[in-house]
Design a protein around this motif. Structure first.
Motif, mmCIF file in Angstrom:
data_model
loop_
_atom_site.group_PDB
_atom_site.id
_atom_site.type_symbol
_atom_site.label_atom_id
_atom_site.label_comp_id
_atom_site.label_asym_id
_atom_site.label_seq_id
_atom_site.Cartn_x
_atom_site.Cartn_y
_atom_site.Cartn_z
ATOM 1 N N TYR A 140 -7.971 -7.176 -4.665
ATOM 2 C CA TYR A 140 -7.351 -6.320 -3.657
ATOM 3 C C TYR A 140 -6.414 -5.352 -4.367
ATOM 4 N N SER A 141 -6.528 -4.078 -3.999
ATOM 5 C CA SER A 141 -5.586 -3.091 -4.497
ATOM 6 C C SER A 141 -4.311 -3.148 -3.671
ATOM 7 N N PHE A 150 12.788 -7.361 11.697
ATOM 8 C CA PHE A 150 12.493 -8.567 10.924
ATOM 9 C C PHE A 150 11.120 -9.128 11.285
ATOM 10 N N GLU A 151 10.800 -9.126 12.582
ATOM 11 C CA GLU A 151 9.503 -9.657 13.011
ATOM 12 C C GLU A 151 8.358 -8.768 12.529
ATOM 13 N N ILE A 152 8.555 -7.451 12.574
ATOM 14 C CA ILE A 152 7.542 -6.523 12.073
ATOM 15 C C ILE A 152 7.331 -6.737 10.572
ATOM 16 N N LYS A 153 8.425 -6.911 9.847
ATOM 17 C CA LYS A 153 8.350 -7.157 8.406
ATOM 18 C C LYS A 153 7.566 -8.441 8.115
ATOM 19 N N SER A 154 7.799 -9.481 8.899
ATOM 20 C CA SER A 154 7.103 -10.757 8.706
ATOM 21 C C SER A 154 5.606 -10.615 8.934
ATOM 22 N N ILE A 155 5.230 -9.841 9.968
ATOM 23 C CA ILE A 155 3.812 -9.620 10.262
ATOM 24 C C ILE A 155 3.127 -8.943 9.080
ATOM 25 N N LEU A 156 3.776 -7.913 8.549
ATOM 26 C CA LEU A 156 3.183 -7.160 7.446
ATOM 27 C C LEU A 156 3.144 -7.981 6.157
ATOM 28 N N GLN A 157 4.196 -8.737 5.896
ATOM 29 C CA GLN A 157 4.241 -9.537 4.665
ATOM 30 C C GLN A 157 3.188 -10.642 4.687
ATOM 31 N N GLU A 158 2.960 -11.198 5.849
ATOM 32 C CA GLU A 158 1.947 -12.255 5.967
ATOM 33 C C GLU A 158 0.552 -11.717 5.677
ATOM 34 N N THR A 159 0.293 -10.471 6.092
ATOM 35 C CA THR A 159 -1.033 -9.882 5.929
ATOM 36 C C THR A 159 -1.213 -9.202 4.575
ATOM 37 N N LEU A 160 -0.159 -8.510 4.088
ATOM 38 C CA LEU A 160 -0.290 -7.650 2.912
ATOM 39 C C LEU A 160 0.378 -8.209 1.652
ATOM 40 N N CYS A 184 -5.237 -1.882 7.066
ATOM 41 C CA CYS A 184 -4.714 -1.577 5.734
ATOM 42 C C CYS A 184 -5.254 -2.575 4.702
ATOM 43 N N LYS A 185 -5.374 -3.834 5.102
ATOM 44 C CA LYS A 185 -5.914 -4.857 4.204
ATOM 45 C C LYS A 185 -7.376 -4.552 3.865
ATOM 46 N N GLN A 226 -4.294 0.049 -14.663
ATOM 47 C CA GLN A 226 -4.976 -0.295 -13.409
ATOM 48 C C GLN A 226 -4.461 -1.606 -12.818
ATOM 49 N N VAL A 227 -4.081 -2.531 -13.686
ATOM 50 C CA VAL A 227 -3.577 -3.832 -13.215
ATOM 51 C C VAL A 227 -2.303 -3.660 -12.372
ATOM 52 N N LEU A 228 -1.539 -2.601 -12.655
ATOM 53 C CA LEU A 228 -0.320 -2.334 -11.872
ATOM 54 C C LEU A 228 -0.648 -2.100 -10.400
ATOM 55 N N ASN A 229 -1.891 -1.715 -10.097
ATOM 56 C CA ASN A 229 -2.294 -1.480 -8.704
ATOM 57 C C ASN A 229 -2.941 -2.701 -8.054
ATOM 58 N N VAL A 230 -3.109 -3.776 -8.827
ATOM 59 C CA VAL A 230 -3.794 -4.967 -8.306
ATOM 60 C C VAL A 230 -2.792 -5.858 -7.589
ATOM 61 N N LEU A 231 -3.185 -6.328 -6.417
ATOM 62 C CA LEU A 231 -2.309 -7.208 -5.611
ATOM 63 C C LEU A 231 -2.042 -8.508 -6.365
#
Length: 296
Positions: free
Chosen positions: A3-4, A47-57, A146-147, A291-296
């Motif tokens: 994943y990038s 905070f809740e929006i941040k949690s949603i995004l962190q869980e997915t991304l 986005c994922k 390129q590795v700097l862009n890898v998740l």
């Protein structure tokens, strides 16, 4: 599977209270960096929006924008009491007439000021709590989009990384073929230098052979070649691993180990031809690191 950290997600929905557009943008970062672009109403849900995004991304510099297009014909959306507004507007009209003021933009000004007054009195022009469940679904959809975008970018990264790895492996094969000739050149050079320096001096040939063997052992790069082969295989296995998704930091560490072996080969080889190949390998390794700097 890679994943990038670069991606874009979008969710658009026409709902009862208006049109909602949620955009999620992601670029590379060592950590999870979060930025919310939305009206003040959403600050309580940050905070809740941040949690949603962190869980997915998981990781990256994440920016999310939430925009709501109001439907002026929908009383619930505007959050305005029409009777109160009518009385407010009529009062402004009377006041304007009493001072002979221009009323061309009176309605727009009245709406803006009335909503500001409502908010200042603790009344929100948009009831976030009652609509949060629906809005949260839109946020999750944008995050998942986005994922998916990250996965598509990751497929391109995977091909590039494997291509660079193959070039490193080919260069290593070239070094292996050059190595026997290198040893012979080292022997010939040492003998020539010895003969030129002390042509009339006798020396113990047995002792000389021992010293020569000791010197050549110090130039031996067999262990480095074996370790580099192992690191390249580990790099490939990690890239292609279907179970592990968070690989960026791990690939970075593998790249460091690869660089260490390449540098050691270059310093021990003491040979111009091998040094040329080492330079090519360093160039390919830098591409991997970038390129590795862009890898998740």
């Amino acid at each position: 599977m890679i994943y990038s950290m670069t991606g874009f997600g979008l969710s658009k929905q026409d709902l009862s209270f208006g049109a909602v557009t949620v955009e999620v943008k992601s670029i590379n970062s060592k950590y999870f960096d979060f930025n919310l672009k939305a009206s003040d109403d959403f600050q309580t849900k940050e905070f809740e929006i941040k949690s949603i995004l962190q869980e997915t991304l998981s990781r990256g510099k994440i920016s999310i924008s939430i925009h709501i297009d109001s439907d002026s014909e929908n009383e619930d959306l505007l959050g305005i009491d029409f009777d109160d507004f009518k009385n407010y507007y009529e009062s402004l009209e009377k006041l304007s007439g009493s001072v002979s003021a221009n009323t061309d933009n009176l309605f727009e000004l009245a709406v803006s000021q009335f909503k500001r007054n409502e908010t200042g009195n603790g009344k929100s022009t948009f009831d976030l709590e009652s609509q949060w469940s629906t809005l949260k679904t839109s946020i999750k959809e944008a995050a998942e989009d986005c994922k998916r975008s990250r996965f598509e970018e990751g497929e391109k990264l995977e091909k590039e990384l494997l291509g660079y790895k193959d070039k490193l492996a080919n260069s290593l094969i070239e070094i292996q073929s050059q190595d026997p000739r290198r040893i012979e050149r080292v022997k010939e050079r040492l003998l020539k230098q010895l003969n030129d320096f002390e042509s009339d001096v006798k020396y113990d040939e047995g002792r000389f052979e021992q010293e020569l063997i000791f010197y050549i052992e110090r130039l031996d790069i067999t262990e480095e070649i074996v370790r580099l082969k192992s690191h390249l295989k580990y790099l490939q296995d990690t890239i292609l691993d279907e179970k592990e998704t968070l690989k960026g930091k791990k690939l970075g560490f593998i790249g460091q180990e690869i660089g260490r072996e390449i540098n050691t080969i270059g310093s021990k080889a003491n040979d111009a031809e091998i040094q040329k190949t080492v330079i090519v390998m360093k160039e390919e390794l830098e591409k991997i690191k970038e390129q590795v700097l862009n890898v998740l």
